[in-house]
Design a protein around this motif. Structure first.
Motif, short mmCIF file in Angstrom:
data_model
loop_
_atom_site.label_atom_id
_atom_site.label_comp_id
_atom_site.label_asym_id
_atom_site.label_seq_id
_atom_site.Cartn_x
_atom_site.Cartn_y
_atom_site.Cartn_z
N PHE A 195 52.73 26.32 33.17
CA PHE A 195 54.14 26.55 32.82
C PHE A 195 54.26 27.20 31.46
N TRP A 196 53.51 26.66 30.47
CA TRP A 196 53.62 27.22 29.12
C TRP A 196 53.10 28.64 29.06
N PHE A 197 52.01 28.92 29.81
CA PHE A 197 51.45 30.26 29.73
C PHE A 197 52.31 31.29 30.46
N ARG A 198 52.91 30.88 31.59
CA ARG A 198 53.64 31.87 32.37
C ARG A 198 55.14 31.92 32.07
N ILE A 199 55.70 30.80 31.66
CA ILE A 199 57.15 30.78 31.46
C ILE A 199 57.50 30.45 30.01
N GLY A 200 56.92 29.38 29.49
CA GLY A 200 57.28 28.92 28.15
C GLY A 200 57.02 29.95 27.07
N ILE A 201 55.76 30.36 26.92
CA ILE A 201 55.41 31.27 25.83
C ILE A 201 56.07 32.64 25.99
N PRO A 202 56.09 33.25 27.18
CA PRO A 202 56.80 34.53 27.28
C PRO A 202 58.25 34.42 26.85
N ASN A 203 58.89 33.30 27.16
CA ASN A 203 60.27 33.13 26.74
C ASN A 203 60.41 32.91 25.25
N LEU A 204 59.39 32.31 24.67
CA LEU A 204 59.42 32.03 23.24
C LEU A 204 59.02 33.24 22.41
N MET A 205 58.48 34.26 23.07
CA MET A 205 57.89 35.41 22.36
C MET A 205 58.78 35.94 21.23
N PRO A 206 60.06 36.23 21.47
CA PRO A 206 60.89 36.76 20.39
C PRO A 206 60.91 35.82 19.18
N THR A 207 61.09 34.52 19.41
CA THR A 207 61.11 33.57 18.29
C THR A 207 59.76 33.53 17.60
N CYS A 274 56.55 43.33 14.76
CA CYS A 274 57.09 42.14 15.44
C CYS A 274 58.36 42.48 16.20
N ASN A 275 59.20 43.36 15.60
CA ASN A 275 60.44 43.73 16.29
C ASN A 275 60.17 44.52 17.56
N ILE A 276 59.16 45.44 17.49
CA ILE A 276 58.81 46.19 18.69
C ILE A 276 58.32 45.23 19.77
N GLY A 277 57.47 44.28 19.35
CA GLY A 277 56.97 43.29 20.29
C GLY A 277 58.10 42.50 20.93
N LYS A 278 59.09 42.15 20.09
CA LYS A 278 60.26 41.42 20.59
C LYS A 278 60.96 42.22 21.67
N ARG A 279 61.14 43.52 21.39
CA ARG A 279 61.87 44.36 22.33
C ARG A 279 61.11 44.48 23.65
N ILE A 280 59.77 44.64 23.53
CA ILE A 280 58.97 44.78 24.75
C ILE A 280 59.09 43.51 25.59
N SER A 281 58.97 42.35 24.93
CA SER A 281 59.02 41.11 25.70
C SER A 281 60.41 40.90 26.29
N ALA A 282 61.45 41.42 25.61
CA ALA A 282 62.80 41.29 26.15
C ALA A 282 62.98 42.21 27.36
N LYS A 283 62.33 43.39 27.30
CA LYS A 283 62.46 44.36 28.38
C LYS A 283 61.83 43.84 29.65
N ARG A 284 60.74 43.08 29.48
CA ARG A 284 60.06 42.59 30.68
C ARG A 284 60.92 41.58 31.43
N GLY A 285 62.07 41.31 30.87
CA GLY A 285 63.05 40.53 31.61
C GLY A 285 62.77 39.04 31.65
N VAL A 286 61.98 38.56 30.68
CA VAL A 286 61.68 37.14 30.73
C VAL A 286 62.80 36.30 30.15
N THR A 287 63.60 36.92 29.25
CA THR A 287 64.68 36.11 28.69
C THR A 287 65.85 36.12 29.65
N ALA A 288 66.26 34.96 30.02
CA ALA A 288 67.31 34.85 31.03
C ALA A 288 68.65 35.26 30.44
#
Lengths: 288, 267
Positions: A195-207, A274-288
């Protein structure tokens, strides 16, 4: 006529913001511009030059200073972030009651940075530190090769003050991870670690990335803690910069300005990545 | 579920020990007469605490100077920010972005770098900003902008400033009356939180006061520095703990206020 009246009225309305803008221009904007322009002028002739920057990257003293600072801050930030992640996760998972006694501990350690912290480390593991002496008396040799006053030995101190800052900033991110997600993933046959590897951490990525850039900036600009350990001649960016302006050996202030600009650029670079990384992780649609 | 929770408790307990230990050791050390073995010598020994409270005038003078050095910049910063934010909320909402960007700049232009750049620009030029005290006050006023901005902004938006002022105008209150009798009292918690957070930031600073003040201006932090320079004895430990107590009590008050403020706003 009416438009003129209207414009003067608008300007008059704007007047109360003046003190703020004067303060900001005189003590933020102008000093910054003057520093950048000074870092680009020749010490003797006053002509435009990049020499100060080339000097920072070629002269050994400055090169070592920059790499020392980068190495300490990167390692310390990385370790502190990992520990802070687990601490924040533990606070989040154990609920309100633990938070009540653990938050004051975090705030307390945050306020302990600077002189108190270096003093405590010297007391514990410095050359005459009681933990070191007790261990030696008991013939336990784990601290035998450890020296607090080296550029590697100081890393634990940086980690120590990075953890509470990281954990405090990570907590709001953990709160956004809903318990329902955990239950749903469990029903679908996902383990806790999964759960943490597939859902938790990807969702936490921006923070996580945002926190990382703040912890890094905090660690690379730390002055007081290392000043007491190494003194004014330390080869660390903030101390070196300060020393070039106030030390007994008056060094070139232009090079000092260049070093300051490099320090700012390093912080900005980490922030941008870090901001670019945030944007990429947001684009992958993990943040609900 | 139970098992993983146990693991979390272990993590928290270990973390607590690691974070409390340095503080606790310094505290114990300050009540001893040296610490070279497993146990400190002559514990408890209150001699150094006695000296701190009754024989160390310089220390308390320095603490007093530190407090003055905190209060003036906080007032400057708060005044500038209240005026600016009030005007912006009332008449120029489009400027909010600019003020926010400026207020967050000190996060990147941190302590040493900012102090240096101001020093090279104004030092020895004979203007009003060349005065070291003025310079110190203004640098600190700028350094605390992020805290002040965040505290005040949330508060101004939370109390619906615009509607309040419009309602007051309808009822015949003048602009200044509304500002001082309605807006400012409503912002008091926000002001207090910003002020206390800023107080902590300035009180713990050593780099800026050293760079700009040189040896001329002695604060609680410079006192700690000279104490540590002269030796790592238990006496130094007692001063360190005392300064920490001052800072931490300020921090506790501000966290409590903040909590109350958040609760009020979520109502």
């Amino acid at each position: 006529m009416r438009t003129i009246k209207k414009i003067t009225h608008r300007i008059l309305q704007l007047a109360p913001t003046l003190p703020f803008f004067i303060l900001a221009v005189c003590f933020l904007v102008l000093p910054f511009i003057s520093m950048v322009s000074r870092s680009l002028t020749d010490e003797n002739t006053g002509a435009f030059t990049f020499n100060n920057y080339t000097l920072c990257f070629t002269k050994n003293v400055y090169k070592v200073t920059i790499t020392n600072s980068l190495r300490i801050s990167f390692i310390a930030t990385f370790v502190a972030m990992i520990v802070a992640f687990f601490v924040a996760m533990a606070i989040y998972s154990t609920g309100l009651r633990t938070r009540k006694w653990f938050m004051p501990v975090m705030h307390m350690s945050q306020n302990f940075a600077g002189f108190p912290l270096s003093f405590a480390f010297i007391l514990m593991v410095g050359k005459q530190g009681f933990i070191r002496l007790s261990l030696e008396a008991a013939n336990i040799g784990i601290l035998k090769n450890y020296n607090l006053m080296t550029y590697t030995g100081v890393i634990p101190v940086y980690v120590w003050f990075g953890i509470p800052l990281g954990a405090l900033l990570l907590l709001p991110g953990f709160e956004a991870v809903k318990n329902e997600w955990k239950e749903a993933s469990k029903l679908l046959g996902c383990s806790n670690v999964g759960f943490w590897f597939r859902i938790g951490i990807p969702n936490l990525m921006p923070t996580l990335l945002g926190t990382l850039s703040i912890v890094f900036a905090d660690s690379i600009t730390t002055y007081t803690t290392s000043y007491i350990l190494f003194g004014g001649t330390a080869l660390l960016l903030p101390i070196k910069i300060a020393n070039m302006f106030s030390g007994d050996l008056k060094a070139s202030e232009e090079v000092g300005c260049a070093l300051s600009v490099i320090l700012i650029l390093i912080i900005l670079l980490v922030m941008i990545i870090c901001n670019i990384g945030k944007r990429i992780s947001a684009k992958r649609g993990v943040t609900a | 579920m139970k098992k993983s929770n146990a693991l979390h408790y272990v993590v928290l307990i270990v973390a607590t020990i690691i974070f409390i230990a340095p503080l606790l050791f310094v505290l114990i050390y300050s009540f001893s007469n040296g610490w070279m073995n497993l146990l400190p010598n002559e514990f408890p020994n209150t001699q150094f605490w006695h000296e701190l409270f009754f024989e160390s005038e310089t220390f308390w003078e320095n603490v007093g100077r530190s407090i003055i050095l905190c209060i003036v910049p906080i007032i400057i910063s708060l005044l500038c920010m209240i005026l600016a934010m009030y005007t912006i909320v009332m008449h120029f909402p489009q400027l909010d972005g600019i003020v926010q960007t400026i207020s967050m700049l000190p996060y990147t232009l941190r302590g040493v770098v900012l102090a240096i750049s101001i020093l090279t620009l104004y030092a020895g030029k004979g203007t009003i900003f060349s005065d070291r005290i003025v310079m110190l006050f203004c640098v600190y006023a700028v350094i605390i902008l992020p805290f002040v901005y965040r505290g005040l902004r949330n508060n101004l938006y939370a109390i619906n400033t615009k509607q309040i002022v419009e309602a007051a105008e309808l009822l015949g209150a003048s602009g200044l009356y509304t500002f001082f009798r309605i807006i400012v009292p409503n912002m008091l918690t926000g002001i207090a939180v910003s002020a206390l957070l800023s107080f902590g930031a300035i009180f713990t600073d050593y780099s800026i006061v050293k760079l700009i003040g040189g040896n001329r201006f002695e604060t609680a932090q410079t006192f700690l520095y000279y104490q540590q320079k002269s030796g790592y004895g238990p006496k130094t430990a007692s001063y360190i703990i005392m300064v920490f107590i001052i800072i931490f009590s300020i921090a506790i008050i501000s966290y409590q206020l903040q909590k109350r403020n958040d609760k009020d706003q979520s109502k």
